[in-house]
Design a protein around this motif. Structure first.
Motif, short mmCIF file in Angstrom:
data_model
loop_
_atom_site.label_atom_id
_atom_site.label_comp_id
_atom_site.label_asym_id
_atom_site.label_seq_id
_atom_site.Cartn_x
_atom_site.Cartn_y
_atom_site.Cartn_z
N SER A 1 0.97 -1.29 0.02
CA SER A 1 0.02 -0.24 -0.06
C SER A 1 0.99 1.55 -0.09
CB SER A 1 -0.58 -0.09 1.24
OG SER A 1 -1.48 -1.18 0.91
N ALA A 2 1.70 1.40 0.44
CA ALA A 2 3.09 2.23 0.65
C ALA A 2 3.66 2.65 -0.60
CB ALA A 2 4.01 2.06 1.98
N PHE A 3 3.94 1.29 -1.38
CA PHE A 3 4.59 1.56 -2.12
C PHE A 3 4.55 0.84 -3.23
CE2 PHE A 3 8.51 1.24 -5.38
CZ PHE A 3 8.56 2.90 -5.65
N LYS B 1 -6.04 2.19 -9.73
CA LYS B 1 -5.24 2.89 -8.55
C LYS B 1 -4.54 3.77 -9.35
CE LYS B 1 -7.38 0.76 -4.36
NZ LYS B 1 -7.39 0.53 -3.87
N TYR B 2 -3.33 2.72 -10.39
CA TYR B 2 -1.97 3.71 -10.32
C TYR B 2 -1.29 2.67 -11.94
CZ TYR B 2 -2.53 3.50 -4.71
OH TYR B 2 -2.42 4.06 -3.30
N LYS B 3 -0.91 4.15 -12.03
CA LYS B 3 -0.36 4.14 -13.52
C LYS B 3 0.77 4.79 -13.47
CE LYS B 3 -4.68 4.89 -15.97
NZ LYS B 3 -5.46 5.43 -16.76
N TYR B 4 1.33 5.15 -13.46
CA TYR B 4 3.33 6.07 -13.86
C TYR B 4 3.12 7.26 -13.19
CZ TYR B 4 2.70 2.60 -18.21
OH TYR B 4 2.88 1.44 -18.62
N ILE B 5 4.42 7.39 -12.76
CA ILE B 5 4.70 8.32 -11.91
C ILE B 5 6.91 8.35 -12.87
CG2 ILE B 5 6.44 9.84 -10.18
CD1 ILE B 5 3.79 8.38 -8.53
N MET B 6 7.14 9.53 -13.81
CA MET B 6 8.09 9.82 -14.13
C MET B 6 8.65 10.54 -12.88
SD MET B 6 7.02 10.28 -18.14
CE MET B 6 8.83 9.90 -18.48
N HIS C 1 -5.60 9.54 -8.99
CA HIS C 1 -6.10 10.42 -8.22
C HIS C 1 -5.16 9.93 -6.58
CE1 HIS C 1 -9.00 13.41 -8.98
NE2 HIS C 1 -9.63 12.82 -9.05
N GLY C 2 -4.89 8.53 -7.37
CA GLY C 2 -3.36 7.47 -6.27
C GLY C 2 -1.69 7.68 -6.66
N ASP C 3 -2.39 8.21 -7.63
CA ASP C 3 -0.54 9.34 -8.59
C ASP C 3 0.09 9.81 -7.54
OD1 ASP C 3 0.50 6.21 -10.08
OD2 ASP C 3 -1.07 7.50 -12.12
N LYS C 4 -1.20 11.16 -7.93
CA LYS C 4 -0.94 12.17 -7.44
C LYS C 4 -0.53 13.01 -6.13
CE LYS C 4 -1.74 17.18 -8.19
NZ LYS C 4 -2.65 18.17 -8.70
N GLY C 5 -1.36 11.39 -5.30
CA GLY C 5 -0.89 11.49 -4.03
C GLY C 5 0.38 10.51 -3.42
N LYS C 6 0.63 9.80 -3.76
CA LYS C 6 2.22 9.08 -3.99
C LYS C 6 3.08 10.25 -4.64
CE LYS C 6 0.22 5.31 -1.34
NZ LYS C 6 0.70 4.83 -0.70
N LYS D 1 7.95 14.88 -0.89
CA LYS D 1 8.58 15.53 0.41
C LYS D 1 9.34 14.65 0.54
CE LYS D 1 3.72 17.35 1.19
NZ LYS D 1 1.98 17.82 1.85
N PHE D 2 9.25 13.52 1.00
CA PHE D 2 10.06 12.19 1.34
C PHE D 2 11.80 12.63 0.92
CE2 PHE D 2 12.65 8.21 0.78
CZ PHE D 2 12.94 8.00 2.96
N MET D 3 11.84 12.56 0.05
CA MET D 3 13.27 13.18 -1.18
C MET D 3 13.34 14.29 -0.58
SD MET D 3 13.66 11.40 -4.71
CE MET D 3 11.57 12.01 -5.44
#
Length: 140
Positions: free
Chosen positions: A48-50, A74-79, A105-110, A116-118
């Protein structure tokens, strides 16, 4: 429409430049600590976290890679890419996080969570998708 966020490595950051391998290590570290949190809670929190797999294409080697969602609904891609800019005579390296066309929306939230973590790990300056700026370095 694509959206972009940036983590700039300013003079007060822990480091002034970064490689794709170092960014990948940050993601692996994030995955590791969230899985430990899940173990402590007795819950399989890691997926769920990653909910992504790290993938790299030959043409993007050393410049960019992408996170491919494991749950396509829920999740597609993040570049994630690396670049630098010259501002006021200094070279500023940055990490660019891009949400491609058709992101969820899941991609944007993650992506916000990862940015923020990085930024916190690197003491960077985070320019969010909505244009706001968060400062994770000590300001004088």
């Amino acid at each position: 429409m694509q959206q972009h966020a940036y983590i700039k490595l300013v003079p007060s950051s822990k480091q002034q430049s970064i490689t794709t391998d170092e960014v990948k290590q940050l993601f692996y570290y994030y995955k590791d600590i969230t899985s430990k949190t899940g173990t402590q809670l007795g819950w399989e929190y890691e997926q769920s976290a990653f909910p992504y797999s790290l993938e790299e294409k030959r043409e993007g080697k050393e410049r960019w890679f992408y996170l491919k969602g494991t749950d396509k609904q829920k999740y597609k891609y993040i570049m994630v890419g690396l670049d630098s800019e010259v501002t006021e005579g200094t070279n500023t390296s940055y990490i660019q996080v891009t949400l491609p066309e058709g992101f969820t929306h899941g991609d944007k939230g993650k992506a916000n969570e990862f940015c923020k973590f990085m930024a916190k790990q690197l003491d960077g300056e985070l320019h969010l998708f909505n244009g706001r700026v968060m400062y994770y370095y000590k300001r004088k």
